[in-house]
Scaffold this active site. Structure first.
Site, mmCIF file in Angstrom:
data_model
loop_
_atom_site.group_PDB
_atom_site.id
_atom_site.type_symbol
_atom_site.label_atom_id
_atom_site.label_comp_id
_atom_site.label_asym_id
_atom_site.label_seq_id
_atom_site.Cartn_x
_atom_site.Cartn_y
_atom_site.Cartn_z
ATOM 1 N N ASP A 9 0.850 -1.191 0.000
ATOM 2 C CA ASP A 9 0.000 0.000 0.000
ATOM 3 C C ASP A 9 0.885 1.240 0.000
ATOM 4 O O ASP A 9 1.862 1.324 0.761
ATOM 5 C CB ASP A 9 -0.900 -0.006 1.237
ATOM 6 C CG ASP A 9 -2.022 1.015 1.129
ATOM 7 O OD1 ASP A 9 -2.355 1.426 -0.001
ATOM 8 O OD2 ASP A 9 -2.574 1.400 2.169
ATOM 9 N N HIS A 59 -3.647 14.322 0.358
ATOM 10 C CA HIS A 59 -3.875 13.511 1.559
ATOM 11 C C HIS A 59 -2.700 13.633 2.524
ATOM 12 O O HIS A 59 -2.891 13.889 3.723
ATOM 13 C CB HIS A 59 -4.081 12.046 1.161
ATOM 14 C CG HIS A 59 -4.102 11.098 2.316
ATOM 15 N ND1 HIS A 59 -5.094 11.107 3.283
ATOM 16 C CD2 HIS A 59 -3.249 10.103 2.674
ATOM 17 C CE1 HIS A 59 -4.855 10.163 4.172
ATOM 18 N NE2 HIS A 59 -3.734 9.538 3.835
ATOM 19 N N GLU A 102 -10.323 4.205 3.702
ATOM 20 C CA GLU A 102 -9.421 4.884 2.783
ATOM 21 C C GLU A 102 -9.829 4.498 1.373
ATOM 22 O O GLU A 102 -9.759 3.324 0.990
ATOM 23 C CB GLU A 102 -7.953 4.521 3.047
ATOM 24 C CG GLU A 102 -7.432 5.110 4.336
ATOM 25 C CD GLU A 102 -5.933 4.952 4.515
ATOM 26 O OE1 GLU A 102 -5.373 5.640 5.390
ATOM 27 O OE2 GLU A 102 -5.328 4.136 3.789
ATOM 28 N N GLU A 117 -9.244 4.057 -2.293
ATOM 29 C CA GLU A 117 -8.022 3.850 -3.060
ATOM 30 C C GLU A 117 -8.318 3.133 -4.379
ATOM 31 O O GLU A 117 -9.405 2.595 -4.588
ATOM 32 C CB GLU A 117 -7.015 3.023 -2.254
ATOM 33 C CG GLU A 117 -6.719 3.591 -0.872
ATOM 34 C CD GLU A 117 -5.546 2.902 -0.185
ATOM 35 O OE1 GLU A 117 -4.726 2.277 -0.893
ATOM 36 O OE2 GLU A 117 -5.451 3.003 1.058
ATOM 37 N N ASP A 165 -9.115 0.520 2.102
ATOM 38 C CA ASP A 165 -8.148 0.086 3.105
ATOM 39 C C ASP A 165 -8.653 0.535 4.471
ATOM 40 O O ASP A 165 -8.313 1.618 4.955
ATOM 41 C CB ASP A 165 -6.774 0.686 2.793
ATOM 42 C CG ASP A 165 -5.699 0.177 3.730
ATOM 43 O OD1 ASP A 165 -5.805 -0.985 4.165
ATOM 44 O OD2 ASP A 165 -4.757 0.931 4.020
ATOM 45 N N ARG A 176 -7.684 3.985 13.369
ATOM 46 C CA ARG A 176 -6.758 5.104 13.578
ATOM 47 C C ARG A 176 -6.182 5.129 14.993
ATOM 48 O O ARG A 176 -5.022 5.538 15.176
ATOM 49 C CB ARG A 176 -7.460 6.432 13.280
ATOM 50 C CG ARG A 176 -7.957 6.591 11.858
ATOM 51 C CD ARG A 176 -6.838 6.503 10.857
ATOM 52 N NE ARG A 176 -7.310 6.803 9.495
ATOM 53 C CZ ARG A 176 -6.583 6.656 8.406
ATOM 54 N NH1 ARG A 176 -5.339 6.189 8.498
ATOM 55 N NH2 ARG A 176 -7.075 6.945 7.217
ATOM 56 N N GLN A 211 -3.616 2.370 15.138
ATOM 57 C CA GLN A 211 -2.505 2.780 14.273
ATOM 58 C C GLN A 211 -1.640 3.848 14.940
ATOM 59 O O GLN A 211 -0.405 3.786 14.897
ATOM 60 C CB GLN A 211 -3.061 3.310 12.949
ATOM 61 C CG GLN A 211 -2.006 3.778 11.965
ATOM 62 C CD GLN A 211 -2.615 4.399 10.713
ATOM 63 O OE1 GLN A 211 -3.836 4.512 10.584
ATOM 64 N NE2 GLN A 211 -1.774 4.811 9.782
ATOM 65 N N LYS A 232 -4.131 -1.765 10.324
ATOM 66 C CA LYS A 232 -4.483 -1.887 8.911
ATOM 67 C C LYS A 232 -4.775 -3.329 8.485
ATOM 68 O O LYS A 232 -5.475 -3.551 7.504
ATOM 69 C CB LYS A 232 -3.304 -1.381 8.052
ATOM 70 C CG LYS A 232 -2.984 0.093 8.213
ATOM 71 C CD LYS A 232 -3.887 0.927 7.340
ATOM 72 C CE LYS A 232 -3.381 2.361 7.236
ATOM 73 N NZ LYS A 232 -4.170 3.161 6.286
ATOM 74 N N THR A 292 -8.945 -5.484 4.155
ATOM 75 C CA THR A 292 -8.850 -4.564 3.022
ATOM 76 C C THR A 292 -9.814 -5.079 1.968
ATOM 77 O O THR A 292 -9.690 -6.223 1.513
ATOM 78 C CB THR A 292 -7.422 -4.516 2.444
ATOM 79 O OG1 THR A 292 -6.508 -4.093 3.466
ATOM 80 C CG2 THR A 292 -7.344 -3.561 1.273
ATOM 81 N N GLU A 335 -9.424 12.787 7.446
ATOM 82 C CA GLU A 335 -9.360 14.116 6.835
ATOM 83 C C GLU A 335 -10.708 14.831 6.898
ATOM 84 O O GLU A 335 -10.778 16.017 7.220
ATOM 85 C CB GLU A 335 -8.948 13.999 5.364
ATOM 86 C CG GLU A 335 -7.542 13.510 5.112
ATOM 87 C CD GLU A 335 -7.296 13.400 3.629
ATOM 88 O OE1 GLU A 335 -6.979 14.427 2.999
ATOM 89 O OE2 GLU A 335 -7.421 12.284 3.090
#
Length: 407
Positions: free
Chosen positions: A121, A128, A194, A196, A228, A232, A235, A248, A252, A356
């Site tokens: 990844d 971002h 996420e 992607e 993904d 948080r 992480q 993570k 996925t 975000e």
């Protein structure tokens, strides 16, 4: 009144003969028999059955329960099979052969279309990375010193790649808020997405032999949407100094459909202008074809669109990611999957993750059912996307959906 044929699509259907993404499906009549299919409108075609019916020389690589034999066959075979499929859908003389091999999408189950070998990844969106840097390092440079010199990435967990529609169990682990004296253990409270784009490797490479920018299309079969999922809080506590791990690796999600690169030729676009000189192996300024892709993504939370990230804004291209991933001599394997990292644009409504969109939980997202920050049990997230195709028609990418469940 003549009966409607599934071969007669509505004008502008994003899954017409210009697209033909590949997947793997089963039917209720044969739930154990996985077959390769291509999507055509609201139907799926049994590709191996068509190859047998038409005497195709490529029937063997289309006969298995995954795409891997086709992926390994290489670009000349990919192009030949695609040409045969386009011909089958557009040749009036073959309508009688094709129609009986079509099954409504509503009547099939879709499966992970390929066996995943390795998973990498990346972190390729300047917008971002800048926003995340501003959130966590408000008094320092948003981008790390290496960011514009190389595509930053990490190796993920291939065994937890799941197909769209698979429930996502809220992960449990250690977390520690800055004000906590010690870490606590429990379910993640800051579960995120996420948005992607993933790229699927077909042709392998030899150990010790880097793959140059010019060989991208010889090794990469196609693209798919990818979510993904990210815890948080887990992480944030674990990632220093080695990076993402348990925050993570729990899941996925990828689309059930892999769009061939050849279906995306009209979506090619130059990447954003770069303001830092690149080393030769990453320098695409003289590339024969532009390396960016004009893919328009929508992120929906419980059916409500919350973001529209533009893939065309990605700083690093997939070809550069592949070149960097192998520059040390690391070899590719059939079924390797590498992802772009969160796709975000310059405006607030183009951010590709809740971190975000909520500014790390400071701001609330407004939904018809109320306000929130991170994901709650029962939430369903869906990614959809399209890219420009020939003559103004759109190329649809298969959706990615996942619903959060508790333990």
């Amino acid at each position: 009144m003549p009966q409607h044929s599934p071969l007669d699509l509505a004008e502008g259907d994003p899954f017409g003969p210009h697209n033909l993404p590949y997947g793997v499906f089963t039917t209720a009549a044969e739930p154990q028999r996985r077959r390769i299919g291509v999507r055509y409108g609201a139907y799926v075609l049994d590709v191996h059955a068509l190859a047998e019916a038409t005497g195709s020389a490529h029937a063997a690589v289309l006969s298995g329960p995954t795409l891997n034999p086709l992926l390994a066959a290489g670009r000349p075979v990919w192009k030949a099979v695609r040409a045969e499929l386009i011909g089958a859908f557009t040749d009036p003389a073959l309508r009688g052969t094709v129609e009986p091999l079509l099954t409504p999408l509503a009547d099939v189950a879709l499966h992970l279309p390929f066996e995943v070998a390795d998973y990498v990844d990346f972190y390729a969106s300047e917008h971002h990375a800048t926003t995340v840097g501003q959130i966590f390092r408000p008094n320092a440079d948003a981008l790390t010193p290496n960011w514009k010199h190389l595509p930053i990435g990490y190796h993920g967990r291939a065994g937890t790649i799941v197909v769209s529609g698979t429930p996502v169990i809220r992960p449990t682990g250690q977390r520690k808020a800055p004000t906590d004296a010690a870490p606590v253990f429990g379910p993640s409270q800051r579960l995120d997405i996420e948005a992607e784009v993933g790229f699927v490797v077909g042709t392998p490479s030899e150990l010790g032999q880097p793959v140059p920018l010019t060989a991208f299309a010889d090794h990469v079969f196609g693209a798919c949407l990818l979510n993904d999922w990210s815890a948080r809080d887990i992480q944030a506590w674990e990632y220093v100094p080695l990076g993402p791990f348990l925050g993570k690796s729990f899941a996925t999600s990828v689309s059930a459909w892999i769009t061939p690169l050849d279906a995306l030729t009209h979506a090619q676009t130059p990447p954003p202008e770069r303001d830092v000189p690149l080393l030769p192996y990453l320098d695409d300024s003289d590339a024969a074809e532009p390396g960016g892709l004009d893919i328009h993504i929508e992120v929906a939370l419980n059916g409500h669109v919350i973001s529209r990230p533009p893939f065309s804004a990605m700083y690093w291209t997939a070809a550069q990611q592949l070149a960097h991933m192998t520059i040390n001599g690391a070899s590719l394997r059939t079924g390797d999957l590498f992802a772009s990292g969160t796709v975000s644009g310059p405006s607030a409504e183009e951010r590709g993750c809740l971190l975000e969109l909520t500014w790390a939980g400071r701001d609330l997202i407004e939904l018809p059912t109320g306000k929130r920050t991170f994901l709650e049990d029962g939430d369903e997230v869906t990614l959809t996307a399209w890219a420009p195709g020939p003559d103004g028609v759109r190329v649809g990418l298969g959706e990615v959906t996942g619903r959060i469940t508790g333990k």
